[in-house]
Each structure stands twice: as C-alpha cells, then as structure tokens.
Design a protein around this motif. Structure first.
Motif, PDB file in Angstrom:
ATOM      1  N   ASN A 137     -19.192 -24.637  19.883  1.00 56.17           N
ATOM      2  CA  ASN A 137     -18.344 -23.389  20.432  1.00 56.17           C
ATOM      3  C   ASN A 137     -19.086 -22.565  21.852  1.00 56.17           C
ATOM      4  O   ASN A 137     -19.602 -21.413  22.543  1.00 56.17           O
ATOM      5  CB  ASN A 137     -18.001 -21.918  19.751  1.00 56.17           C
ATOM      6  CG  ASN A 137     -16.789 -22.332  19.123  1.00 56.17           C
ATOM      7  OD1 ASN A 137     -15.908 -22.249  19.528  1.00 56.17           O
ATOM      8  ND2 ASN A 137     -17.176 -21.924  17.736  1.00 56.17           N
ATOM      9  N   GLU A 138     -19.930 -23.809  22.717  1.00 57.29           N
ATOM     10  CA  GLU A 138     -21.024 -23.862  23.661  1.00 57.29           C
ATOM     11  C   GLU A 138     -19.915 -23.438  24.898  1.00 57.29           C
ATOM     12  O   GLU A 138     -19.480 -24.559  24.614  1.00 57.29           O
ATOM     13  CB  GLU A 138     -21.887 -24.881  23.335  1.00 57.29           C
ATOM     14  CG  GLU A 138     -23.310 -23.917  22.429  1.00 57.29           C
ATOM     15  CD  GLU A 138     -24.484 -24.861  21.711  1.00 57.29           C
ATOM     16  OE1 GLU A 138     -25.156 -24.830  23.281  1.00 57.29           O
ATOM     17  OE2 GLU A 138     -24.662 -25.186  21.183  1.00 57.29           O
ATOM     18  N   PHE A 176     -20.101 -32.823  19.896  1.00 51.16           N
ATOM     19  CA  PHE A 176     -20.042 -31.763  20.680  1.00 51.16           C
ATOM     20  C   PHE A 176     -18.531 -31.041  20.303  1.00 51.16           C
ATOM     21  O   PHE A 176     -17.745 -31.638  20.291  1.00 51.16           O
ATOM     22  CB  PHE A 176     -19.863 -31.869  22.313  1.00 51.16           C
ATOM     23  CG  PHE A 176     -21.211 -31.660  22.885  1.00 51.16           C
ATOM     24  CD1 PHE A 176     -22.072 -30.957  23.441  1.00 51.16           C
ATOM     25  CD2 PHE A 176     -21.668 -33.056  22.691  1.00 51.16           C
ATOM     26  CE1 PHE A 176     -22.690 -31.408  24.016  1.00 51.16           C
ATOM     27  CE2 PHE A 176     -22.684 -33.724  24.015  1.00 51.16           C
ATOM     28  CZ  PHE A 176     -23.753 -33.229  24.022  1.00 51.16           C
ATOM     29  N   ILE A 177     -18.630 -30.167  19.450  1.00 54.16           N
ATOM     30  CA  ILE A 177     -17.289 -29.273  19.154  1.00 54.16           C
ATOM     31  C   ILE A 177     -16.682 -28.047  19.888  1.00 54.16           C
ATOM     32  O   ILE A 177     -17.578 -26.850  19.464  1.00 54.16           O
ATOM     33  CB  ILE A 177     -17.169 -29.027  17.508  1.00 54.16           C
ATOM     34  CG1 ILE A 177     -17.325 -30.672  17.161  1.00 54.16           C
ATOM     35  CG2 ILE A 177     -16.024 -28.049  17.226  1.00 54.16           C
ATOM     36  CD1 ILE A 177     -18.756 -30.709  15.787  1.00 54.16           C
ATOM     37  N   ASP A 178     -15.814 -28.043  20.400  1.00 53.34           N
ATOM     38  CA  ASP A 178     -14.748 -26.781  20.884  1.00 53.34           C
ATOM     39  C   ASP A 178     -15.872 -26.036  21.723  1.00 53.34           C
ATOM     40  O   ASP A 178     -16.344 -25.250  22.594  1.00 53.34           O
ATOM     41  CB  ASP A 178     -14.622 -25.292  19.876  1.00 53.34           C
ATOM     42  CG  ASP A 178     -13.516 -25.766  18.899  1.00 53.34           C
ATOM     43  OD1 ASP A 178     -13.000 -26.784  18.970  1.00 53.34           O
ATOM     44  OD2 ASP A 178     -13.816 -26.109  17.607  1.00 53.34           O
ATOM     45  N   CYS A 179     -16.264 -27.316  22.932  1.00 54.22           N
ATOM     46  CA  CYS A 179     -17.177 -26.902  23.712  1.00 54.22           C
ATOM     47  C   CYS A 179     -17.012 -26.704  24.915  1.00 54.22           C
ATOM     48  O   CYS A 179     -15.756 -27.542  25.184  1.00 54.22           O
ATOM     49  CB  CYS A 179     -18.694 -27.547  23.849  1.00 54.22           C
ATOM     50  SG  CYS A 179     -19.763 -27.645  22.312  1.00 54.22           S
ATOM     51  N   LYS A 180     -17.110 -26.258  25.812  1.00 57.13           N
ATOM     52  CA  LYS A 180     -16.980 -26.337  27.419  1.00 57.13           C
ATOM     53  C   LYS A 180     -18.152 -27.043  28.244  1.00 57.13           C
ATOM     54  O   LYS A 180     -18.642 -26.321  27.927  1.00 57.13           O
ATOM     55  CB  LYS A 180     -16.648 -25.144  27.797  1.00 57.13           C
ATOM     56  CG  LYS A 180     -14.806 -24.250  27.073  1.00 57.13           C
ATOM     57  CD  LYS A 180     -14.678 -23.112  27.344  1.00 57.13           C
ATOM     58  CE  LYS A 180     -13.765 -21.825  26.448  1.00 57.13           C
ATOM     59  NZ  LYS A 180     -13.534 -20.083  26.639  1.00 57.13           N
ATOM     60  N   PHE A 181     -17.399 -27.131  29.650  1.00 53.34           N
ATOM     61  CA  PHE A 181     -18.528 -27.890  30.521  1.00 53.34           C
ATOM     62  C   PHE A 181     -18.289 -27.597  31.898  1.00 53.34           C
ATOM     63  O   PHE A 181     -16.519 -28.440  31.987  1.00 53.34           O
ATOM     64  CB  PHE A 181     -18.588 -29.459  30.078  1.00 53.34           C
ATOM     65  CG  PHE A 181     -18.789 -30.364  28.618  1.00 53.34           C
ATOM     66  CD1 PHE A 181     -20.526 -30.029  28.752  1.00 53.34           C
ATOM     67  CD2 PHE A 181     -17.496 -30.468  27.984  1.00 53.34           C
ATOM     68  CE1 PHE A 181     -20.655 -30.192  27.216  1.00 53.34           C
ATOM     69  CE2 PHE A 181     -18.339 -30.348  26.486  1.00 53.34           C
ATOM     70  CZ  PHE A 181     -19.924 -30.001  25.964  1.00 53.34           C
ATOM     71  N   MET A 204     -17.451 -36.021  20.225  1.00 52.13           N
ATOM     72  CA  MET A 204     -16.681 -35.005  20.721  1.00 52.13           C
ATOM     73  C   MET A 204     -15.211 -34.302  20.553  1.00 52.13           C
ATOM     74  O   MET A 204     -15.163 -35.260  20.130  1.00 52.13           O
ATOM     75  CB  MET A 204     -16.705 -35.537  22.178  1.00 52.13           C
ATOM     76  CG  MET A 204     -17.915 -35.304  22.907  1.00 52.13           C
ATOM     77  SD  MET A 204     -17.460 -35.524  24.938  1.00 52.13           S
ATOM     78  CE  MET A 204     -18.607 -34.037  25.809  1.00 52.13           C
ATOM     79  N   ALA A 205     -15.311 -33.302  20.111  1.00 50.70           N
ATOM     80  CA  ALA A 205     -13.522 -32.888  19.513  1.00 50.70           C
ATOM     81  C   ALA A 205     -13.183 -31.306  20.457  1.00 50.70           C
ATOM     82  O   ALA A 205     -14.228 -30.974  20.015  1.00 50.70           O
ATOM     83  CB  ALA A 205     -13.791 -32.907  17.898  1.00 50.70           C
TER      84      ALA A 205
END
Length: 93
Positions: A5-6, A20-25, A39-40
């Motif tokens: 969640n980052e 990386f889980i539930d992240c935004k880029f 990554m998920a």
C-alpha cells in the motif's frame, strides 16, 4: 523487502529482491537486474525501465543477434503469447 500500500512518485524503484503489493507507481524509473521480484495488484502510470547486470547483458545480446524488431518480437512472445507458443510460470521454491 515487502512494500504494501505504498505510493512511489518520480523516483527510481529497485525491483530486485522486493515484493510490491497493492502499490502505486507514478512517473518512476524501474531499475531491474533480473533478481527475485513479486508484484501483486499494483497500479502503474508513466514509467520507464533501467536494466542492469546479467539481464542487461542478455537484452543487449538479443539486440545484437536479432536487431530491434527481432528483440521486440521475442519480448512480445513473453508478454502476449499466442496459444501453444510459450508458457510462463514463476520459479518453484
């Protein structure tokens, strides 16, 4: 290292060895050398890649052997394979 969640904005993100889980880029540079990666459920907008290590050497070899179009065709086989063309599965522990 696990990232959950980052949000990453306008930075370089090292992919190797990270989850990386539930992240935004947003507007990031993904730095990847071929190491373990998970990554998920991530969202991506405006990104680029920077390759290093053995992965960069392998991609350069593909470019030297097959040129840009040939290399892109090989990569498309991994990202959009036709039935029976190629199967991708994660490494088994």
């Amino acid at each position: 290292m696990e990232h959950r969640n980052e949000t990453f904005e306008n930075v370089t993100v090292v992919l190797d060895g990270n989850d990386f889980i539930d992240c935004k880029f947003e507007g990031v540079v993904f730095n990847y050398s071929g190491g373990d990666l998970n990554m998920a459920n991530c969202q991506m907008n405006r990104f680029s890649f920077q390759f290093g290590g053995s992965l960069a050497n392998g991609l350069y070899a593909l470019h030297q052997l097959f040129g840009t179009e040939g290399m892109l065709q090989i990569l498309r086989g991994f990202t959009d394979p036709q039935p029976g063309e190629i199967e991708l599965s994660p490494p088994q522990p």
